[in-house]
Design a protein around this motif. Structure first.
Motif, mmCIF file in Angstrom:
data_model
loop_
_atom_site.group_PDB
_atom_site.id
_atom_site.type_symbol
_atom_site.label_atom_id
_atom_site.label_comp_id
_atom_site.label_asym_id
_atom_site.label_seq_id
_atom_site.Cartn_x
_atom_site.Cartn_y
_atom_site.Cartn_z
ATOM 1 N N MET A 175 12.649 1.776 42.308
ATOM 2 C CA MET A 175 13.679 0.870 41.826
ATOM 3 C C MET A 175 14.765 0.743 42.892
ATOM 4 O O MET A 175 15.058 1.698 43.598
ATOM 5 C CB MET A 175 14.310 1.408 40.550
ATOM 6 N N VAL A 176 15.321 -0.431 42.939
ATOM 7 C CA VAL A 176 16.407 -0.686 43.874
ATOM 8 C C VAL A 176 17.565 -1.328 43.109
ATOM 9 O O VAL A 176 17.352 -2.185 42.252
ATOM 10 C CB VAL A 176 15.935 -1.583 45.053
ATOM 11 N N ASN A 177 18.762 -0.880 43.399
ATOM 12 C CA ASN A 177 19.962 -1.489 42.823
ATOM 13 C C ASN A 177 20.328 -2.701 43.663
ATOM 14 O O ASN A 177 20.375 -2.613 44.895
ATOM 15 C CB ASN A 177 21.117 -0.490 42.797
ATOM 16 N N VAL A 178 20.561 -3.825 42.999
ATOM 17 C CA VAL A 178 20.834 -5.078 43.698
ATOM 18 C C VAL A 178 22.053 -5.770 43.109
ATOM 19 O O VAL A 178 22.504 -5.449 42.011
ATOM 20 C CB VAL A 178 19.624 -6.030 43.630
ATOM 21 N N ILE A 179 22.552 -6.753 43.849
ATOM 22 C CA ILE A 179 23.623 -7.642 43.404
ATOM 23 C C ILE A 179 23.086 -9.065 43.522
ATOM 24 O O ILE A 179 22.498 -9.433 44.550
ATOM 25 C CB ILE A 179 24.883 -7.473 44.275
ATOM 26 N N ALA A 180 23.276 -9.859 42.472
ATOM 27 C CA ALA A 180 22.824 -11.249 42.498
ATOM 28 C C ALA A 180 23.729 -12.063 43.425
ATOM 29 O O ALA A 180 24.946 -12.009 43.320
ATOM 30 C CB ALA A 180 22.855 -11.838 41.092
ATOM 31 N N THR A 181 23.116 -12.796 44.348
ATOM 32 C CA THR A 181 23.866 -13.672 45.249
ATOM 33 C C THR A 181 23.818 -15.123 44.765
ATOM 34 O O THR A 181 24.557 -15.962 45.262
ATOM 35 C CB THR A 181 23.307 -13.595 46.683
ATOM 36 N N GLN A 182 22.929 -15.391 43.808
ATOM 37 C CA GLN A 182 22.816 -16.681 43.139
ATOM 38 C C GLN A 182 22.423 -16.395 41.699
ATOM 39 O O GLN A 182 21.996 -15.294 41.376
ATOM 40 C CB GLN A 182 21.723 -17.544 43.778
ATOM 41 N N LYS A 183 22.541 -17.382 40.849
ATOM 42 C CA LYS A 183 22.102 -17.219 39.465
ATOM 43 C C LYS A 183 20.585 -17.055 39.470
ATOM 44 O O LYS A 183 19.883 -17.741 40.217
ATOM 45 C CB LYS A 183 22.504 -18.441 38.649
ATOM 46 N N GLY A 184 20.075 -16.123 38.686
ATOM 47 C CA GLY A 184 18.639 -15.887 38.645
ATOM 48 C C GLY A 184 18.228 -15.234 37.341
ATOM 49 O O GLY A 184 19.053 -14.914 36.480
ATOM 50 N N TYR A 185 16.924 -15.020 37.190
ATOM 51 C CA TYR A 185 16.355 -14.457 35.968
ATOM 52 C C TYR A 185 15.639 -13.164 36.304
ATOM 53 O O TYR A 185 14.756 -13.138 37.154
ATOM 54 C CB TYR A 185 15.378 -15.471 35.368
ATOM 55 N N SER A 186 16.029 -12.093 35.633
ATOM 56 C CA SER A 186 15.394 -10.793 35.865
ATOM 57 C C SER A 186 15.576 -9.926 34.632
ATOM 58 O O SER A 186 16.658 -9.880 34.055
ATOM 59 C CB SER A 186 16.016 -10.113 37.085
ATOM 60 N N GLY A 187 14.517 -9.212 34.261
ATOM 61 C CA GLY A 187 14.625 -8.289 33.141
ATOM 62 C C GLY A 187 14.954 -8.966 31.827
ATOM 63 O O GLY A 187 15.741 -8.455 31.036
ATOM 64 N N LEU A 188 14.349 -10.127 31.595
ATOM 65 C CA LEU A 188 14.562 -10.910 30.367
ATOM 66 C C LEU A 188 15.999 -11.384 30.199
ATOM 67 O O LEU A 188 16.445 -11.683 29.097
ATOM 68 C CB LEU A 188 14.129 -10.107 29.127
ATOM 69 N N ARG A 189 16.730 -11.449 31.304
ATOM 70 C CA ARG A 189 18.129 -11.892 31.254
ATOM 71 C C ARG A 189 18.420 -12.829 32.413
ATOM 72 O O ARG A 189 17.856 -12.700 33.489
ATOM 73 C CB ARG A 189 19.067 -10.687 31.370
ATOM 74 N N ILE A 190 19.358 -13.724 32.189
ATOM 75 C CA ILE A 190 19.870 -14.555 33.272
ATOM 76 C C ILE A 190 20.980 -13.758 33.940
ATOM 77 O O ILE A 190 21.888 -13.253 33.278
ATOM 78 C CB ILE A 190 20.388 -15.901 32.751
ATOM 79 N N ARG A 191 20.873 -13.627 35.259
ATOM 80 C CA ARG A 191 21.872 -12.866 36.023
ATOM 81 C C ARG A 191 22.787 -13.849 36.742
ATOM 82 O O ARG A 191 22.329 -14.793 37.392
ATOM 83 C CB ARG A 191 21.175 -11.963 37.046
ATOM 84 N N ASP A 192 24.089 -13.611 36.625
ATOM 85 C CA ASP A 192 25.071 -14.450 37.303
ATOM 86 C C ASP A 192 25.409 -13.859 38.666
ATOM 87 O O ASP A 192 25.175 -12.676 38.926
ATOM 88 C CB ASP A 192 26.345 -14.568 36.458
ATOM 89 N N VAL A 193 25.995 -14.686 39.521
ATOM 90 C CA VAL A 193 26.424 -14.228 40.839
ATOM 91 C C VAL A 193 27.355 -13.032 40.674
ATOM 92 O O VAL A 193 28.274 -13.052 39.852
ATOM 93 C CB VAL A 193 27.138 -15.368 41.610
ATOM 94 N N MET A 251 9.680 -6.374 42.875
ATOM 95 C CA MET A 251 10.295 -7.554 42.258
ATOM 96 C C MET A 251 11.533 -8.033 43.015
ATOM 97 O O MET A 251 12.143 -9.034 42.648
ATOM 98 C CB MET A 251 10.679 -7.253 40.802
ATOM 99 N N PHE A 252 11.906 -7.334 44.080
ATOM 100 C CA PHE A 252 13.075 -7.704 44.871
ATOM 101 C C PHE A 252 12.861 -9.083 45.494
ATOM 102 O O PHE A 252 11.794 -9.392 46.007
ATOM 103 C CB PHE A 252 13.323 -6.674 45.972
ATOM 104 N N SER A 253 13.873 -9.934 45.426
ATOM 105 C CA SER A 253 13.801 -11.270 45.998
ATOM 106 C C SER A 253 14.983 -11.501 46.929
ATOM 107 O O SER A 253 16.139 -11.494 46.485
ATOM 108 C CB SER A 253 13.813 -12.326 44.887
ATOM 109 N N GLU A 254 14.693 -11.734 48.197
ATOM 110 C CA GLU A 254 15.761 -12.014 49.163
ATOM 111 C C GLU A 254 16.417 -13.360 48.883
ATOM 112 O O GLU A 254 17.498 -13.630 49.383
ATOM 113 C CB GLU A 254 15.209 -11.979 50.582
ATOM 114 N N ARG A 255 15.773 -14.207 48.087
ATOM 115 C CA ARG A 255 16.322 -15.523 47.787
ATOM 116 C C ARG A 255 17.632 -15.438 47.019
ATOM 117 O O ARG A 255 18.511 -16.273 47.212
ATOM 118 C CB ARG A 255 15.346 -16.331 46.949
ATOM 119 N N TRP A 256 17.727 -14.453 46.113
ATOM 120 C CA TRP A 256 18.928 -14.423 45.278
ATOM 121 C C TRP A 256 19.449 -13.026 44.989
ATOM 122 O O TRP A 256 20.301 -12.837 44.137
ATOM 123 C CB TRP A 256 18.695 -15.200 43.990
#
Length: 70
Positions: free
Chosen positions: A1-19, A29-34
């Motif tokens: 597992m990696v702790n991340v910060i959303a840089t764009q709005k995205g969907y992860s873990g059945l939730r919408i993540r805000d910036v 599941m890590f995405s450099e896109r967001w």
């Protein structure tokens, strides 16, 4: 597992993540896109993908120079 910060709005873990949201995702599941990792030293797994198996030789019926079965 990696702790991340959303840089764009995205969907992860059945939730919408805000910036700016901080959350954890499995490494694969890590995405450099967001996302950006909280730990700047963390790098995504860069192992080369497994080589594909060699193609099986063509069966006799698949070869163009053979006569069709009667």
């Amino acid at each position: 597992m990696v702790n991340v910060i959303a840089t764009q709005k995205g969907y992860s873990g059945l939730r919408i993540r805000d910036v700016g949201d901080e959350f954890s995702v499995p490494d694969e599941m890590f995405s450099e896109r967001w996302m950006k990792p909280v730990d700047p030293k963390w790098k995504p797994d860069t192992k080369p993908a497994a080589k594909a198996k060699a193609e099986a030789p063509a069966k006799t019926a698949d070869k163009p120079d053979t006569k069709p079965a009667a």
